[in-house]
Enzyme design. Sequence first.
Site, PDB file in Angstrom:
ATOM      1  N   GLU A 143      58.617  72.162  18.219  1.00  0.00           N
ATOM      2  CA  GLU A 143      59.456  71.656  17.220  1.00  0.00           C
ATOM      3  C   GLU A 143      58.710  71.141  16.211  1.00  0.00           C
ATOM      4  OE1 GLU A 143      61.444  68.116  18.945  1.00  0.00           O
ATOM      5  OE2 GLU A 143      62.531  67.698  17.136  1.00  0.00           O
ATOM      6  N   LYS A 159      62.606  74.916  18.056  1.00  0.00           N
ATOM      7  CA  LYS A 159      63.356  73.658  17.588  1.00  0.00           C
ATOM      8  C   LYS A 159      63.120  73.332  16.110  1.00  0.00           C
ATOM      9  CE  LYS A 159      65.129  69.227  19.173  1.00  0.00           C
ATOM     10  NZ  LYS A 159      65.281  68.333  20.467  1.00  0.00           N
TER      11      LYS A 159
HETATM   12  P1  13P Z   1      67.836  64.365  17.293  1.00  0.00           P
HETATM   13  O1  13P Z   1      68.966  65.555  17.519  1.00  0.00           O
HETATM   14  O2  13P Z   1      68.892  63.025  17.334  1.00  0.00           O
HETATM   15  O3  13P Z   1      67.127  64.821  15.931  1.00  0.00           O
HETATM   16  O4  13P Z   1      66.932  64.576  18.426  1.00  0.00           O
HETATM   17  C1  13P Z   1      66.473  65.866  18.917  1.00  0.00           C
HETATM   18  C2  13P Z   1      65.232  65.658  19.338  1.00  0.00           C
HETATM   19  O5  13P Z   1      64.501  66.045  20.372  1.00  0.00           O
HETATM   20  C3  13P Z   1      64.182  65.233  18.369  1.00  0.00           C
HETATM   21  O6  13P Z   1      62.729  65.534  19.133  1.00  0.00           O
END
Ligand code: 13P
Length: 341
Positions: free
Chosen positions: A176, A221
């Site tokens: 991510e 992600k």
């Molecule tokens: P949000 O969808 O609230 O941005 O959170 C997702 C997430 O896991 C961020 O690390």
Amino acid sequence: MSERLEDIAARMVAAGKGILAADESSGTIKKRFDSIGVESTADTRRDYREMLFRSDAMKDYVSGVILYDETIRQNAKDGTPLVKLIADAGAVPGIKVDTGAKPLAGFPGETITEGLDGLRERLAEYYQLGARFAKWRAVIAVSDVLPTTTAVRQNAQALARYAALCQEAGIVPIVEPEVLMDGQPGDHSIDRCYEVTEFVLKTVFNELYEARVRLEGMVLKPNMVIDGKNARKASREEVAEKTVRCLKATVPAAVAGIAFLSGGQSDEEATAHLSLMNELHKPVWPLTFSYGRALQAAALKAWGGKAENVAAGQAAFAHRARMNGLAALGQWKPELEKAAA
Ligand code: 13P
């Protein structure tokens, strides 16, 4: 025999389902609970998450749940491990393993995500506790002059080292790299977001290659390509089109799937953008959600910390999960929101 990484990753991005990000750190969940006037204790955090994991929506629309260290060790009120509730609903339990974004020395306004020391041992324990995927979030700030190449490269290297350790442990890494929409000053254009996201993803996939990470056994992600929260102008169609274009230019086809973060978008925007991408642009990878706020905000409010509101909280969660499940198929329509209201 342990399940293959490719098979776990395929379950995480199964058609019409997505990931529930319920891995708020103790500090973040306290902020969420403060907003509804509920004290954050181990028991209230457990009650809230148990409500979500016992919802019927889990088996239909949720492919996996990201947990925080406390939650993966907790039991439901009746003694059942929360991990078992998730697995019984047919979803894959996952775990956040980074220890947060800390100021990057020498680079004001930028952060480096920590958590590599001892990670091999922690992953082995999480595997024993039932986790089959993990998450690590790198945070990239945007302004006219940020990010620096140093901050992007060092975060990408940390993501790659994390991902390689996960795969060694039989755990699918969610990679991510979040380009912030709601950071400061938050007034950047969608084209600036495109440019930064493109550079970040190029750098991340180069580091993943250098670290010998198998793309078939990971899930990306990313943020969507969207203008900053203090300068929102782009249409839903423009966000969908530019996001898919940016991903096509940077993400190898071998990647098992892509599950977006919501990043501060409203519930409906996050759903609409995902649906338009799937409906209009038919990308090569499964494109789904891994939302925190955009899946939970309505449920949190409806629950309000009261046992008598559990059914209302579950109904609110089920509605959002269903809307996003449809979006993962490109089948969401605004009228479906009104029908439920
Ligand atoms: P949000 O969808 O609230 O941005 O959170 C997702 C997430 O896991 C961020 O690390």
